[in-house]
Design a protein around this motif. Sequence first.
Motif, PDB file in Angstrom:
ATOM      1  N   ARG A 181      13.427  30.315 -60.776  1.00 15.39           N
ATOM      2  CA  ARG A 181      13.323  31.479 -61.670  1.00 15.39           C
ATOM      3  C   ARG A 181      13.945  31.137 -63.016  1.00 15.39           C
ATOM      4  O   ARG A 181      14.620  30.107 -63.165  1.00 15.39           O
ATOM      5  CB  ARG A 181      14.016  32.696 -61.055  1.00 15.39           C
ATOM      6  N   LEU A 182      13.722  31.984 -64.007  1.00 16.92           N
ATOM      7  CA  LEU A 182      14.227  31.722 -65.348  1.00 16.92           C
ATOM      8  C   LEU A 182      15.748  31.741 -65.403  1.00 16.92           C
ATOM      9  O   LEU A 182      16.366  30.847 -65.965  1.00 16.92           O
ATOM     10  CB  LEU A 182      13.650  32.753 -66.333  1.00 16.92           C
ATOM     11  N   ALA A 183      16.358  32.797 -64.850  1.00 18.52           N
ATOM     12  CA  ALA A 183      17.816  32.879 -64.809  1.00 18.52           C
ATOM     13  C   ALA A 183      18.319  32.088 -63.597  1.00 18.52           C
ATOM     14  O   ALA A 183      17.781  32.210 -62.495  1.00 18.52           O
ATOM     15  CB  ALA A 183      18.264  34.332 -64.735  1.00 18.52           C
ATOM     16  N   GLN A 184      19.329  31.256 -63.807  1.00 15.07           N
ATOM     17  CA  GLN A 184      19.829  30.411 -62.718  1.00 15.07           C
ATOM     18  C   GLN A 184      21.303  30.666 -62.473  1.00 15.07           C
ATOM     19  O   GLN A 184      22.126  30.531 -63.386  1.00 15.07           O
ATOM     20  CB  GLN A 184      19.640  28.929 -63.060  1.00 15.07           C
ATOM     21  N   LEU A 185      21.633  31.009 -61.259  1.00 14.41           N
ATOM     22  CA  LEU A 185      23.021  31.124 -60.837  1.00 14.41           C
ATOM     23  C   LEU A 185      23.338  29.872 -60.025  1.00 14.41           C
ATOM     24  O   LEU A 185      22.735  29.628 -58.981  1.00 14.41           O
ATOM     25  CB  LEU A 185      23.237  32.376 -59.984  1.00 14.41           C
ATOM     26  N   LYS A 186      24.273  29.062 -60.507  1.00 13.47           N
ATOM     27  CA  LYS A 186      24.640  27.829 -59.811  1.00 13.47           C
ATOM     28  C   LYS A 186      26.018  28.014 -59.179  1.00 13.47           C
ATOM     29  O   LYS A 186      27.030  28.083 -59.863  1.00 13.47           O
ATOM     30  CB  LYS A 186      24.662  26.656 -60.790  1.00 13.47           C
ATOM     31  N   ARG A 187      26.042  28.123 -57.864  1.00 12.26           N
ATOM     32  CA  ARG A 187      27.308  28.296 -57.161  1.00 12.26           C
ATOM     33  C   ARG A 187      27.983  26.942 -56.974  1.00 12.26           C
ATOM     34  O   ARG A 187      27.365  25.881 -57.093  1.00 12.26           O
ATOM     35  CB  ARG A 187      27.084  28.977 -55.817  1.00 12.26           C
ATOM     36  N   LEU A 188      29.292  26.993 -56.677  1.00 11.60           N
ATOM     37  CA  LEU A 188      30.098  25.781 -56.591  1.00 11.60           C
ATOM     38  C   LEU A 188      29.522  24.776 -55.612  1.00 11.60           C
ATOM     39  O   LEU A 188      29.521  23.566 -55.866  1.00 11.60           O
ATOM     40  CB  LEU A 188      31.538  26.142 -56.199  1.00 11.60           C
ATOM     41  N   ASP A 189      29.006  25.258 -54.475  1.00 15.39           N
ATOM     42  CA  ASP A 189      28.505  24.340 -53.453  1.00 15.39           C
ATOM     43  C   ASP A 189      27.031  23.983 -53.664  1.00 15.39           C
ATOM     44  O   ASP A 189      26.414  23.350 -52.817  1.00 15.39           O
ATOM     45  CB  ASP A 189      28.704  24.923 -52.052  1.00 15.39           C
ATOM     46  N   GLY A 190      26.470  24.386 -54.814  1.00 17.02           N
ATOM     47  CA  GLY A 190      25.059  24.116 -55.057  1.00 17.02           C
ATOM     48  C   GLY A 190      24.797  23.070 -56.126  1.00 17.02           C
ATOM     49  O   GLY A 190      23.657  22.858 -56.532  1.00 17.02           O
ATOM     50  N   ARG A 191      25.854  22.397 -56.587  1.00 23.42           N
ATOM     51  CA  ARG A 191      25.690  21.389 -57.633  1.00 23.42           C
ATOM     52  C   ARG A 191      25.235  20.057 -57.047  1.00 23.42           C
ATOM     53  O   ARG A 191      25.913  19.483 -56.206  1.00 23.42           O
ATOM     54  CB  ARG A 191      27.009  21.170 -58.375  1.00 23.42           C
ATOM     55  N   ARG A 192      24.089  19.579 -57.496  1.00 26.85           N
ATOM     56  CA  ARG A 192      23.632  18.254 -57.092  1.00 26.85           C
ATOM     57  C   ARG A 192      24.414  17.213 -57.884  1.00 26.85           C
ATOM     58  O   ARG A 192      24.698  17.402 -59.067  1.00 26.85           O
ATOM     59  CB  ARG A 192      22.134  18.115 -57.342  1.00 26.85           C
ATOM     60  N   ALA A 193      24.776  16.096 -57.236  1.00 24.56           N
ATOM     61  CA  ALA A 193      25.698  15.162 -57.873  1.00 24.56           C
ATOM     62  C   ALA A 193      25.313  13.706 -57.639  1.00 24.56           C
ATOM     63  O   ALA A 193      24.649  13.359 -56.660  1.00 24.56           O
ATOM     64  CB  ALA A 193      27.120  15.406 -57.354  1.00 24.56           C
ATOM     65  N   ILE A 194      25.747  12.872 -58.554  1.00 22.82           N
ATOM     66  CA  ILE A 194      25.724  11.415 -58.404  1.00 22.82           C
ATOM     67  C   ILE A 194      27.159  10.938 -58.522  1.00 22.82           C
ATOM     68  O   ILE A 194      27.874  11.331 -59.453  1.00 22.82           O
ATOM     69  CB  ILE A 194      24.852  10.748 -59.489  1.00 22.82           C
ATOM     70  N   ARG A 195      27.581  10.103 -57.587  1.00 18.92           N
ATOM     71  CA  ARG A 195      28.969   9.624 -57.597  1.00 18.92           C
ATOM     72  C   ARG A 195      28.972   8.110 -57.454  1.00 18.92           C
ATOM     73  O   ARG A 195      28.518   7.554 -56.461  1.00 18.92           O
ATOM     74  CB  ARG A 195      29.750  10.270 -56.443  1.00 18.92           C
ATOM     75  N   ASN A 196      29.475   7.422 -58.484  1.00 22.19           N
ATOM     76  CA  ASN A 196      29.525   5.963 -58.492  1.00 22.19           C
ATOM     77  C   ASN A 196      30.673   5.472 -59.355  1.00 22.19           C
ATOM     78  O   ASN A 196      30.948   6.053 -60.417  1.00 22.19           O
ATOM     79  CB  ASN A 196      28.220   5.352 -59.035  1.00 22.19           C
ATOM     80  N   HIS A 197      31.326   4.404 -58.951  1.00 23.66           N
ATOM     81  CA  HIS A 197      32.326   3.708 -59.759  1.00 23.66           C
ATOM     82  C   HIS A 197      33.386   4.658 -60.324  1.00 23.66           C
ATOM     83  O   HIS A 197      33.793   4.549 -61.474  1.00 23.66           O
ATOM     84  CB  HIS A 197      31.668   2.946 -60.898  1.00 23.66           C
ATOM     85  N   GLY A 198      33.835   5.605 -59.513  1.00 24.40           N
ATOM     86  CA  GLY A 198      34.903   6.504 -59.933  1.00 24.40           C
ATOM     87  C   GLY A 198      34.454   7.639 -60.832  1.00 24.40           C
ATOM     88  O   GLY A 198      35.293   8.338 -61.403  1.00 24.40           O
ATOM     89  N   VAL A 199      33.135   7.816 -60.998  1.00 21.63           N
ATOM     90  CA  VAL A 199      32.611   8.885 -61.847  1.00 21.63           C
ATOM     91  C   VAL A 199      31.663   9.762 -61.029  1.00 21.63           C
ATOM     92  O   VAL A 199      30.754   9.256 -60.370  1.00 21.63           O
ATOM     93  CB  VAL A 199      31.838   8.317 -63.061  1.00 21.63           C
ATOM     94  N   THR A 200      31.898  11.072 -61.057  1.00 18.23           N
ATOM     95  CA  THR A 200      31.012  12.029 -60.403  1.00 18.23           C
ATOM     96  C   THR A 200      30.352  12.897 -61.462  1.00 18.23           C
ATOM     97  O   THR A 200      31.044  13.499 -62.290  1.00 18.23           O
ATOM     98  CB  THR A 200      31.778  12.929 -59.411  1.00 18.23           C
TER      99      THR A 200
END
Length: 278
Positions: free
Chosen positions: A169-188
């Motif tokens: 949808r146009l409006a997006q609510l991003k909750r804490l547990d809904g963040r997609r992430a990449i984690r490598n070499h000490g950086v998230t």
Amino acid sequence: MVETSRDPDPLPGRRRELGYTVGDAARIAGISPTTVRVWERQGLVSSRRSPSGYRYFGEEELSRLRRIAYLRGTERLNGAAIHRVLAEESGRSPRPRSRNEIPVGLRLRRLRQQRGMTLEQAATAAGLSASFLSSVERDQTGISPASLHKLADTYGATLTSIMRRAAPRLAQLKRLDGRRAIRNHGVTMEQMVDGQTMMDPSIFTVEPGAGSGGSYSHAGEEFVYMLQGSLEIVLGVGERYTLKVGESLYYPSTIEHRWRNPGTEMAQALWVNTPPTF
């Protein structure tokens, strides 16, 4: 015993019973003897001593020297980041992936295959080695943000497009547990929005000593706001800023830039790119 700058070498270039001298190891790894000694003092590599007190390196340590030289020269990692990478690769059980962590290696392989490129072609274009890229695609090793950006650019993509999914949808609510992430070499890097947008807000969490792993540039503009710790950002050839909590920095993304956490505590920043070209 005071160590001299010379290593006795009765059989130049040949492996002896005790292993390789500092000079041998340096030549084979493509670095200087002084660099070998510095890395040993930093605890990145170890040697054994002969009865007369001279250093020798075995095959395993020689491979480790080559790996360190690659991480330092190509991935542009500092000592602290290299320690972390080597620890992850030391035979421990693989780090469990969180529910929202993206399997970036698989996506990179698909992009390469969609472009009809071989490992060698893609690695050469991005300034990496084919063996390293193969390990990245199999999620057997991490990759710095700078190298990841260059690789995505080689495929005509962006890191943002790799991380994002369609927005419902146009409006997006991003909750804490809904963040997609990449984690490598000490950086998230955590994605804050999905779909097609003009802004690309992310949360960057950077461990002490970790950073971008080199400089990069791209189209657009960037805004960084520090939430925790400190972050050093270098623009161009020497315009240097150290941001602390509550401070922010704006700059055109077309300027070569690199960043790292110079402190002893975790750093966290709200990072906004517009348009999404990172």
